[in-house]
Design a protein around this motif. Structure first.
Motif, PDB file in Angstrom:
ATOM      1  N   VAL A  47     -12.677 -12.255  -2.182  1.00  0.00           N
ATOM      2  CA  VAL A  47     -12.229 -11.276  -1.828  1.00  0.00           C
ATOM      3  C   VAL A  47     -12.668 -11.607  -0.595  1.00  0.00           C
ATOM      4  N   ALA A  48     -11.463 -10.769   0.505  1.00  0.00           N
ATOM      5  CA  ALA A  48     -11.966 -10.908   2.312  1.00  0.00           C
ATOM      6  C   ALA A  48     -11.643  -9.379   2.415  1.00  0.00           C
ATOM      7  N   GLY A  49     -12.517  -8.532   1.616  1.00  0.00           N
ATOM      8  CA  GLY A  49     -12.758  -7.406   1.742  1.00  0.00           C
ATOM      9  C   GLY A  49     -12.281  -6.161   0.965  1.00  0.00           C
ATOM     10  N   THR A  50     -12.529  -5.032   1.143  1.00  0.00           N
ATOM     11  CA  THR A  50     -11.692  -3.857   0.397  1.00  0.00           C
ATOM     12  C   THR A  50     -11.326  -2.333   1.444  1.00  0.00           C
ATOM     13  N   ILE A  51     -10.220  -2.553   0.826  1.00  0.00           N
ATOM     14  CA  ILE A  51      -9.651  -1.502   1.596  1.00  0.00           C
ATOM     15  C   ILE A  51     -10.005   0.224   1.830  1.00  0.00           C
ATOM     16  N   PRO A  52     -10.874   0.969   2.445  1.00  0.00           N
ATOM     17  CA  PRO A  52     -11.436   1.798   2.273  1.00  0.00           C
ATOM     18  C   PRO A  52     -10.836   3.267   1.392  1.00  0.00           C
ATOM     19  N   ASN A  53     -11.334   4.378   1.363  1.00  0.00           N
ATOM     20  CA  ASN A  53     -10.123   5.270   0.786  1.00  0.00           C
ATOM     21  C   ASN A  53      -9.150   5.446   0.361  1.00  0.00           C
ATOM     22  N   VAL A  54      -9.602   3.941  -0.792  1.00  0.00           N
ATOM     23  CA  VAL A  54      -7.404   4.029  -1.339  1.00  0.00           C
ATOM     24  C   VAL A  54      -7.843   4.868  -2.809  1.00  0.00           C
ATOM     25  N   ARG A  55      -7.001   5.479  -3.041  1.00  0.00           N
ATOM     26  CA  ARG A  55      -6.910   6.374  -4.002  1.00  0.00           C
ATOM     27  C   ARG A  55      -6.217   5.343  -5.374  1.00  0.00           C
TER      28      ARG A  55
END
Length: 175
Positions: A47-55
Motif C-alpha cells: 500500500v503506497a498510501g491512503t487517500i484521506p476523507n474519502v466517503r
C-alpha cells in the motif's frame, strides 16, 4: 489467456492503471488505499498510501487512478474519489516517492501533504453513478469520466459537469 492471481490483498478493487515500467496501481474503493503491484519476482505488493476523507459505500469511494504521462520524471498520480465533508467529487494529484525508477523492490509511498486538487467541489448528492475513470490521452490531456450522480437529466444539461467526459490540461500545474 491465463487467469492467474497476482495479489489478493485489495478490498473492492475498483480501478487500475499501469506505470510505464509495468507496475500496476490499484485503488481500493472502500479502503481508499492505493496499492502498487510489482511485475518483477523480487518486488512486493504494498500500500503506497491512503487517500484521506474519502466517503465510501454503494458506488462511492476511491474510484480511479492514473499516472502522469511523464512518470517517473514527473512522479505524480491522479485519483478520482468521493469526499466528505461536504459530499463532493474531487480529482486530486499526489506525488509519489521511493523507488520511482524501479531499480529495487519497487516500493513507493504517497508524499504526505502533496495533495493538489485539480478538480473539486463537484456536488455529490447520491452514493452512485459517480464515474471514476481517469486516463491521459495521446494529446497529454487528462480525461475524467464523471457520472450523472443518479440523475440522468444532468448528463443532458450542458451547464452541468455531471455525466460528462472532461478534458483537462494539467501540464501547467506547478510541482
Amino acid at each position: 489467456f491465463v487467469d492467474e492471481l497476482v495479489y489478493a490483498g485489495i478490498d473492492a478493487a475498483s480501478n487500475s492503471a499501469f506505470l510505464p515500467d509495468g507496475r500496476l496501481l490499484v485503488v481500493g474503493q472502500y479502503t481508499a488505499q492505493l496499492t502498487v503491484v510489482p511485475t518483477n519476482p523480487t518486488g512486493v505488493a504494498h500500500v503506497a498510501g491512503t487517500i484521506p476523507n474519502v466517503r465510501s459505500g454503494g458506488e462511492a469511494g476511491l474510484l480511479g487512478v492514473t499516472p502522469d504521462p511523464g512518470f517517473p520524471a514527473r512522479p505524480y498520480v491522479y485519483v478520482h474519489a468521493t469526499h466528505t465533508p461536504p459530499n463532493e467529487i474531487r480529482v486530486t494529484r499526489y506525488t509519489l516517492e521511493g523507488d520511482l525508477a524501479y531499480a529495487g523492490n519497487g516500493a513507493m509511498t504517497l508524499v504526505p501533504g502533496s495533495a493538489r486538487v485539480v478538480l473539486g467541489a463537484l456536488p455529490d448528492f447520491a452514493p452512485k453513478h459517480n464515474g471514476g475513470t481517469l486516463r491521459f490521452g495521446k494529446d497529454a490531456m487528462l480525461y475524467v469520466a464523471l457520472g450523472d450522480d443518479d440523475d440522468p437529466c444532468r448528463a443532458q444539461d450542458l451547464t452541468k459537469l455531471q455525466g460528462k467526459i472532461l478534458r483537462l490540461d494539467v501540464s501547467g500545474l506547478p510541482d
